[in-house]
Design an enzyme around this catalytic site. Structure first.
Site, PDB file in Angstrom:
ATOM      1  CG  ASP A  67      -1.825   1.159   1.310  1.00 25.05           C
ATOM      2  OD1 ASP A  67      -1.502   2.211   0.744  1.00 25.05           O
ATOM      3  OD2 ASP A  67      -2.903   1.017   1.917  1.00 25.05           O
ATOM      4  CG  ASN A  94       0.060   2.424 -12.513  1.00 26.60           C
ATOM      5  OD1 ASN A  94      -0.461   3.033 -13.454  1.00 26.60           O
ATOM      6  ND2 ASN A  94      -0.605   1.506 -11.825  1.00 26.60           N
ATOM      7  CB  SER A 145       1.574  12.749 -15.003  1.00 27.46           C
ATOM      8  OG  SER A 145       0.911  13.968 -14.771  1.00 27.46           O
ATOM      9  CE1 TYR A 159      -6.018  11.363 -10.920  1.00 25.80           C
ATOM     10  CE2 TYR A 159      -6.528  12.879 -12.705  1.00 25.80           C
ATOM     11  CZ  TYR A 159      -5.964  11.703 -12.258  1.00 25.80           C
ATOM     12  OH  TYR A 159      -5.343  10.869 -13.152  1.00 25.80           O
ATOM     13  CE  LYS A 163      -2.320  11.172 -11.451  1.00 27.58           C
ATOM     14  NZ  LYS A 163      -1.459   9.996 -11.376  1.00 27.58           N
TER      15      LYS A 163
HETATM   16  N1  LIG Z   1      -7.914   5.723 -16.384  1.00 30.32           N
HETATM   17  C1  LIG Z   1      -7.613   6.889 -16.916  1.00 30.32           C
HETATM   18  O1  LIG Z   1      -8.346   7.390 -17.805  1.00 30.32           O
HETATM   19  C2  LIG Z   1      -6.347   7.622 -16.495  1.00 30.32           C
HETATM   20  C3  LIG Z   1      -6.041   8.785 -17.151  1.00 30.32           C
HETATM   21  C4  LIG Z   1      -4.895   9.482 -16.801  1.00 30.32           C
HETATM   22  C5  LIG Z   1      -4.071   8.990 -15.800  1.00 30.32           C
HETATM   23  N2  LIG Z   1      -4.376   7.852 -15.149  1.00 30.32           N
HETATM   24  C6  LIG Z   1      -3.470   7.407 -14.081  1.00 30.32           C
HETATM   25  O2  LIG Z   1      -3.077   6.073 -14.330  1.00 30.32           O
HETATM   26  C7  LIG Z   1      -2.735   5.434 -13.087  1.00 30.32           C
HETATM   27  C8  LIG Z   1      -3.441   4.096 -13.020  1.00 30.32           C
HETATM   28  O3  LIG Z   1      -4.824   4.321 -13.028  1.00 30.32           O
HETATM   29  P1  LIG Z   1      -5.862   3.323 -13.729  1.00 30.32           P
HETATM   30  O4  LIG Z   1      -6.552   4.046 -14.777  1.00 30.32           O
HETATM   31  O5  LIG Z   1      -5.185   2.044 -14.042  1.00 30.32           O
HETATM   32  O6  LIG Z   1      -6.879   3.156 -12.494  1.00 30.32           O
HETATM   33  P2  LIG Z   1      -7.417   1.847 -11.768  1.00 30.32           P
HETATM   34  O7  LIG Z   1      -7.851   0.839 -12.750  1.00 30.32           O
HETATM   35  O8  LIG Z   1      -8.404   2.379 -10.783  1.00 30.32           O
HETATM   36  O9  LIG Z   1      -6.128   1.271 -11.005  1.00 30.32           O
HETATM   37  C9  LIG Z   1      -5.528   1.989  -9.979  1.00 30.32           C
HETATM   38  C10 LIG Z   1      -4.456   1.138  -9.349  1.00 30.32           C
HETATM   39  O10 LIG Z   1      -3.845   1.891  -8.296  1.00 30.32           O
HETATM   40  C11 LIG Z   1      -3.888   1.078  -7.117  1.00 30.32           C
HETATM   41  N3  LIG Z   1      -3.909   1.878  -5.894  1.00 30.32           N
HETATM   42  C12 LIG Z   1      -4.748   2.865  -5.534  1.00 30.32           C
HETATM   43  N4  LIG Z   1      -4.429   3.309  -4.301  1.00 30.32           N
HETATM   44  C13 LIG Z   1      -3.365   2.576  -3.884  1.00 30.32           C
HETATM   45  C14 LIG Z   1      -2.585   2.540  -2.720  1.00 30.32           C
HETATM   46  N5  LIG Z   1      -2.811   3.337  -1.688  1.00 30.32           N
HETATM   47  N6  LIG Z   1      -1.548   1.666  -2.653  1.00 30.32           N
HETATM   48  C15 LIG Z   1      -1.280   0.828  -3.693  1.00 30.32           C
HETATM   49  N7  LIG Z   1      -1.996   0.788  -4.814  1.00 30.32           N
HETATM   50  C16 LIG Z   1      -3.034   1.662  -4.900  1.00 30.32           C
HETATM   51  C17 LIG Z   1      -5.130   0.220  -7.269  1.00 30.32           C
HETATM   52  O11 LIG Z   1      -5.043  -0.881  -6.395  1.00 30.32           O
HETATM   53  P3  LIG Z   1      -6.330  -1.677  -5.844  1.00 30.32           P
HETATM   54  O12 LIG Z   1      -6.625  -2.714  -6.915  1.00 30.32           O
HETATM   55  O13 LIG Z   1      -5.883  -2.255  -4.553  1.00 30.32           O
HETATM   56  O14 LIG Z   1      -7.452  -0.697  -5.674  1.00 30.32           O
HETATM   57  C18 LIG Z   1      -5.013  -0.143  -8.742  1.00 30.32           C
HETATM   58  O15 LIG Z   1      -4.087  -1.177  -8.931  1.00 30.32           O
HETATM   59  C19 LIG Z   1      -3.148   6.404 -11.974  1.00 30.32           C
HETATM   60  O16 LIG Z   1      -2.019   7.092 -11.493  1.00 30.32           O
HETATM   61  C20 LIG Z   1      -4.105   7.351 -12.684  1.00 30.32           C
HETATM   62  O17 LIG Z   1      -4.126   8.630 -12.091  1.00 30.32           O
HETATM   63  C21 LIG Z   1      -5.506   7.140 -15.475  1.00 30.32           C
END
Ligand SMILES: NC(=O)c1ccc[n+]([C@@H]2O[C@H](COP(=O)([O-])OP(=O)(O)OC[C@H]3O[C@@H](n4cnc5c(N)ncnc54)[C@H](OP(=O)(O)O)[C@@H]3O)[C@@H](O)[C@H]2O)c1
Length: 297
Positions: A67, A94, A145, A159, A163
């Site tokens: 975590d 990530n 990011s 958010y 970032k």
């Molecule tokens: N999706 C988009 O459109 C988008 C766009 C721009 C940037 N991003 C960035 O991409 C990255 C990944 O996001 P995603 O889209 O893949 O979202 P996601 O599917 O919600 O996955 C988020 C991941 O982060 C983990 N996480 C959250 N809090 C945590 C903590 N305290 N300790 C360890 N792990 C933690 C989650 O673990 P759990 O499975 O345990 O919850 C999950 O593995 C993030 O930094 C997000 O800001 C995403």
């Protein structure tokens, strides 16, 4: 004495938030490359996802609980990597989440948690890996990011703040650690076509306001939420595509400071550079869905 014999040529990658979404896709592309020893991490409660996906430990994969908010877990893991693998060569920050709320609906605790996860935890991990990277005169730091790190959208203020903070610190770090051949890159995805929008978190007050037609911000949420969900569903950018961009970036001899992850990231980047700032904000304002009804009684 570090036990690095079996990994002497493999670069050690530490990846956070590997349990799903983009992190899981990054893990999968890394595993296809024999040049890495991957330390994939996830919160304890999410570790079973690896089993469900038949992803098990091997000579080139460790799976560890982390975590990112937990200092003890961070310290124990970095110590183990240091002792057994000779330190982290490539850090991929990530793990993160998105809080949906207008500024007026974010409490102190909620604000701190968003900043802690998306900004302070990556910084803590960076601090933990840098001494060894400097010693080896090699390192790659990839901070995931967002377009939200170059521009802010209504209902996503904290958010974006997290970032923006990540972007600012990474930019400073880019200068600081170049002398040791440590390269820092911000990968900036925009809308990703995945079900991650279902993981967006609400604050206590934003959750209530979305259900309350009398809330002054009711229209804000009910315009932005379907708009963002729709943009994510229509986006041609899959997590796999962005994972491949990450891999390509890692492999570069001189990776750049910023890498746009999606087409909308390229477009917003261009608009911010090309348009006078006042015009840019006005265009964006009037492009917001149903914006002229916001604030209506
Ligand atoms: N999706 C988009 O459109 C988008 C766009 C721009 C940037 N991003 C960035 O991409 C990255 C990944 O996001 P995603 O889209 O893949 O979202 P996601 O599917 O919600 O996955 C988020 C991941 O982060 C983990 N996480 C959250 N809090 C945590 C903590 N305290 N300790 C360890 N792990 C933690 C989650 O673990 P759990 O499975 O345990 O919850 C999950 O593995 C993030 O930094 C997000 O800001 C995403």
């Amino acid at each position: 004495m570090p036990n690095i014999e079996s990994n002497s040529k493999r670069k050690v990658v530490l990846l956070t938030g590997a349990s799903r979404g983009l992190g899981l896709s990054i893990l999968k592309v890394l595993l296809q490359d024999s040049g890495f020893h991957v330390v994939a991490t996830a919160r304890r409660e999410s570790l079973s996802r690896f089993q469900d996906l038949s992803i098990g430990e091997s000579e080139s994969l460790w799976i560890r609980p982390l975590d990112v908010l937990n200092k003890i877990e961070r310290d124990i893991l970095l110590q183990e990597i240091e002792e057994k693998l000779g330190g982290v060569d490539i850090l991929i920050n990530n793990a993160g989440y998105m809080l949906r709320a207008v500024v007026e609906h974010v409490g102190e605790v909620e604000r701190f948690k968003q900043m802690d996860t998306n900004f302070r935890a990556p910084m803590a991990l960076i601090r933990g890996v840098l001494p060894r990277m400097r010693e080896k005169r090699f390192g790659r730091i990839i901070n995931i990011s967002s377009v939200g790190g170059m521009m802010a959208m209504p209902t996503m203020s904290v958010y974006s703040a997290s970032k923006f903070a990540l972007e600012g610190a990474s930019e400073a770090l880019w200068y600081e650690v170049r002398p040791w051949n440590i390269r820092v890159t911000l990968v900036q995805p925009g809308f990703i076509n995945s079900d991650s929008y279902m993981n967006v978190k609400l604050t206590r007050e934003s959750e209530r306001a979305q259900r309350d037609k009398n809330s002054p911000y009711y229209n804000h949420y009910h315009s932005m939420v379907p708009f963002i969900n729709q943009m994510m569903k229509l986006s041609p950018a899959s997590p796999e595509k962005i994972a491949n961009i990450v891999l390509k970036t890692i492999r570069k001899k001189r990776p750049p400071l910023r890498v746009a992850g999606t087409i909308d990231a390229h477009i917003f980047n261009f608009l911010r550079k090309a348009l006078p700032r006042k015009l840019y904000h006005l265009i964006l304002y009037y492009s917001l869905p149903k914006v002229l009804r916001w604030g209506e009684e």
